[in-house]
Design an enzyme around this catalytic site. Structure first.
Site, short mmCIF file in Angstrom:
data_model
loop_
_atom_site.label_atom_id
_atom_site.label_comp_id
_atom_site.label_asym_id
_atom_site.label_seq_id
_atom_site.Cartn_x
_atom_site.Cartn_y
_atom_site.Cartn_z
N ARG A 194 23.32 28.39 26.31
CA ARG A 194 24.58 27.80 26.81
C ARG A 194 24.32 27.04 28.10
O ARG A 194 24.75 27.42 29.17
CB ARG A 194 25.62 28.89 26.98
CG ARG A 194 25.94 29.51 25.66
CD ARG A 194 27.23 30.25 25.69
NE ARG A 194 28.08 29.76 24.64
CZ ARG A 194 29.29 30.21 24.40
NH1 ARG A 194 29.81 31.13 25.17
NH2 ARG A 194 30.00 29.73 23.42
N ASP A 198 26.86 22.89 20.36
CA ASP A 198 27.36 24.26 20.36
C ASP A 198 28.45 24.48 19.31
O ASP A 198 29.64 24.24 19.54
CB ASP A 198 27.90 24.57 21.77
CG ASP A 198 28.34 26.00 21.92
OD1 ASP A 198 28.22 26.77 20.94
OD2 ASP A 198 28.82 26.36 23.00
N TYR A 212 28.47 34.07 29.47
CA TYR A 212 29.21 35.02 28.65
C TYR A 212 29.77 36.14 29.52
O TYR A 212 29.24 36.43 30.60
CB TYR A 212 28.29 35.67 27.63
CG TYR A 212 27.95 34.81 26.44
CD1 TYR A 212 28.91 34.51 25.50
CD2 TYR A 212 26.67 34.32 26.25
CE1 TYR A 212 28.61 33.73 24.39
CE2 TYR A 212 26.36 33.54 25.15
CZ TYR A 212 27.33 33.25 24.23
OH TYR A 212 27.03 32.49 23.15
P1 NAD Z 1 33.32 34.54 23.92
O1 NAD Z 1 33.81 34.07 22.60
O2 NAD Z 1 32.07 35.31 24.00
O3 NAD Z 1 34.47 35.44 24.60
C1 NAD Z 1 35.81 34.99 24.66
C2 NAD Z 1 36.42 35.34 25.99
O4 NAD Z 1 36.70 36.74 26.04
C3 NAD Z 1 35.55 35.05 27.22
O5 NAD Z 1 36.23 34.15 28.06
C4 NAD Z 1 35.37 36.41 27.86
O6 NAD Z 1 35.29 36.35 29.28
C5 NAD Z 1 36.62 37.12 27.38
N1 NAD Z 1 36.62 38.59 27.53
C6 NAD Z 1 35.58 39.47 27.44
N2 NAD Z 1 36.00 40.71 27.70
C7 NAD Z 1 37.34 40.64 27.95
C8 NAD Z 1 38.35 41.58 28.29
N3 NAD Z 1 38.08 42.87 28.45
N4 NAD Z 1 39.61 41.14 28.47
C9 NAD Z 1 39.94 39.83 28.32
N5 NAD Z 1 39.03 38.90 28.01
C10 NAD Z 1 37.73 39.28 27.83
O7 NAD Z 1 33.19 33.36 24.96
P2 NAD Z 1 33.34 31.77 24.80
O8 NAD Z 1 34.79 31.44 24.76
O9 NAD Z 1 32.52 31.27 23.65
O10 NAD Z 1 32.68 31.25 26.14
C11 NAD Z 1 32.96 31.79 27.39
C12 NAD Z 1 32.59 30.78 28.45
O11 NAD Z 1 31.20 30.41 28.36
C13 NAD Z 1 33.33 29.47 28.38
O12 NAD Z 1 34.59 29.53 28.92
C14 NAD Z 1 32.39 28.57 29.19
O13 NAD Z 1 32.62 28.74 30.57
C15 NAD Z 1 31.05 29.11 28.85
N6 NAD Z 1 30.38 28.25 27.82
C16 NAD Z 1 29.37 27.41 28.23
C17 NAD Z 1 28.76 26.58 27.26
C18 NAD Z 1 27.67 25.63 27.65
O14 NAD Z 1 27.50 25.40 28.82
N7 NAD Z 1 26.91 25.12 26.69
C19 NAD Z 1 29.16 26.61 25.94
C20 NAD Z 1 30.19 27.48 25.58
C21 NAD Z 1 30.78 28.29 26.54
#
Ligand code: NAD
Length: 381
Positions: free
Chosen positions: A122, A130, A229
């Site tokens: 990421r 992605d 993450y």
């Molecule tokens: P994910 O699908 O793994 O998780 C979804 C969300 O659940 C996350 O925001 C996480 O913080 C949240 N979560 C975990 N435990 C929780 C709890 N107890 N209560 C409430 N929420 C909870 O994550 P995602 O959406 O695929 O990605 C998360 C972040 O990663 C994105 O917002 C972004 O900042 C980053 N990201 C970066 C890249 C990149 O740079 N290539 C790509 C994708 C995502």
């Protein structure tokens, strides 16, 4: 090289790994594109459209796998499909290696070099590759529409001659990619929206979409990995979070849960006792259903009613919007392919971060250390 696009065979899968408008991304670089007959049908794409775009239609899966140097697919292949691939072929697509040890083993046996899109690092440069993000965006959007369909209320505030109707209250748990798109969609439909995520950096993003970020009294913990993450939270954190969620439940109409921890079961955020606090007719759409669910009562792939609340165990929502899901997936895979095959002679550079990060099997062995350890602990490698 010959690039093969098979028809997806997994139950309920409607996507295809390449749409006609992107065939030229491969053919321009002197590759041939082979598409199995009917591969695009569930995404409303005919064989004819592929032919016009410069691809060749191949009658059967066996012919396709037998001819392809690179197989690009959406869902992980079955061991039987891997057995049909050429020895030394390359696979790119979802692989879910921890959930599909038999497929990984078949790839090792067949000396298939595999790249799993879930393992793309990421990093900013890899955002265009992605698939998790592009599919999560679509899932977040669709989750809100599903909730709106099940709710016996409308989302927007209405002031009419027949009286005033207050806006629906939507609560989004987890404001990552799916959660943020769910917030935006619920706002567009006119709902009041509040959201929570343990990663504090998210508060600003939530507020920029016009939603309220819920401040919760939870223990201070290191909540984010270097890869962006969320880290698994302690029991004390989850108990405090459940308490804060419970206080808000009597006033909520819709909950969309998206909380996930990479490689682990989803955290339970809503217990059965908490569901009882919700108003009859409320709706929960649980996007973490496949990882065990964020609601204790969720059943993956099913819509159930418990204590007057509809609970949707949402599974593979992108497959319900196959036209755009296939388009976005195709673009991600074109970008991944270009990144992996940078050399003129199509040789692979395992010093390159995305290539080595996404690689699961190579030269008859498991390349990814985490997968190797997990599968050998389970007696599979
Ligand atoms: P994910 O699908 O793994 O998780 C979804 C969300 O659940 C996350 O925001 C996480 O913080 C949240 N979560 C975990 N435990 C929780 C709890 N107890 N209560 C409430 N929420 C909870 O994550 P995602 O959406 O695929 O990605 C998360 C972040 O990663 C994105 O917002 C972004 O900042 C980053 N990201 C970066 C890249 C990149 O740079 N290539 C790509 C994708 C995502």
């Amino acid at each position: 090289m010959k690039i093969g696009i098979p028809r997806e065979t997994a139950a309920g899968e409607t996507r295809v790994a390449l749409v006609p408008s992107m065939v030229s991304s491969y053919t321009r670089a002197e590759h041939e594109v082979l598409v199995e007959a009917g591969a695009g049908a569930a995404s409303s794409i005919s064989d004819d459209e592929y032919t016009k775009a410069g691809a060749q239609i191949v009658a059967s899966a066996a012919d396709l796998y037998g001819a392809a140097d690179v197989v690009i697919k959406v869902t992980p292949p079955t061991p039987a499909e891997v057995a049909q691939m050429n020895e030394g072929a390359i696979y790119m697509g979802y692989l879910a290696p921890l959930a599909s040890p038999d497929t990984v083993k078949a790839m090792v046996d067949r000396k298939v070099t595999s790249f799993a899109t879930e393992f793309i690092p990421r990093i900013t440069r890899a955002q265009s590759m992605d698939t998790l993000s592009s599919m999560a965006t679509l899932a977040g959007y669709k989750a809100v529409l599903i909730a709106a369909n099940h709710l016996g209320k409308i989302f927007p505030l209405l002031m009419t001659a027949a009286g005033s109707i207050p806006p629906a209250n939507t609560f989004i748990l987890g404001a990552g990619v799916a959660g943020l798109q769910a917030i935006a969609t619920a706002k567009r439909l006119g709902s009041k929206v509040q959201a929570f995520d343990p990663r504090p950096a998210v508060a600003e993003q939530v507020e920029s979409l016009g939603a309220t970020f819920v401040e919760m009294e939870v223990p201070e913990e290191d909540v984010e990995t270097s890869g962006g993450y969320a880290k698994a939270q302690s029991d004390a954190f989850l108990i405090a979070e459940q308490k804060a969620i419970a206080e808000r439940l009597p006033k909520v109409d819709v909950i969309i849960t998206t909380a996930q921890i990479f490689g682990k079961a989803a955290p339970i955020l809503i217990t059965e006792e908490m569901v009882k606090l919700m108003r009859p007719g409320s709706v929960i759409v649980d996007l973490a259903a496949e990882q065990g669910g964020n609601c204790e009562l969720t059943e993956a792939g099913k819509t159930i009613e418990k204590h007057g609340v509809t609970i949707v165990g949402a599974v593979n929502l992108p497959a319900t919007i196959p036209v755009h899901a296939s388009q976005m997936y195709s673009k991600n895979l074109v970008n991944l392919f270009k990144n992996i095959f940078q050399a003129e002679d199509n040789s692979l550079d395992f010093e390159e971060e995305v290539t080595t990060g996404a690689c699961i099997t190579r030269d008859g062995a498991i390349h990814n250390e985490m997968v190797k350890e997990a599968l050998s602990a389970g007696g599979n490698a």
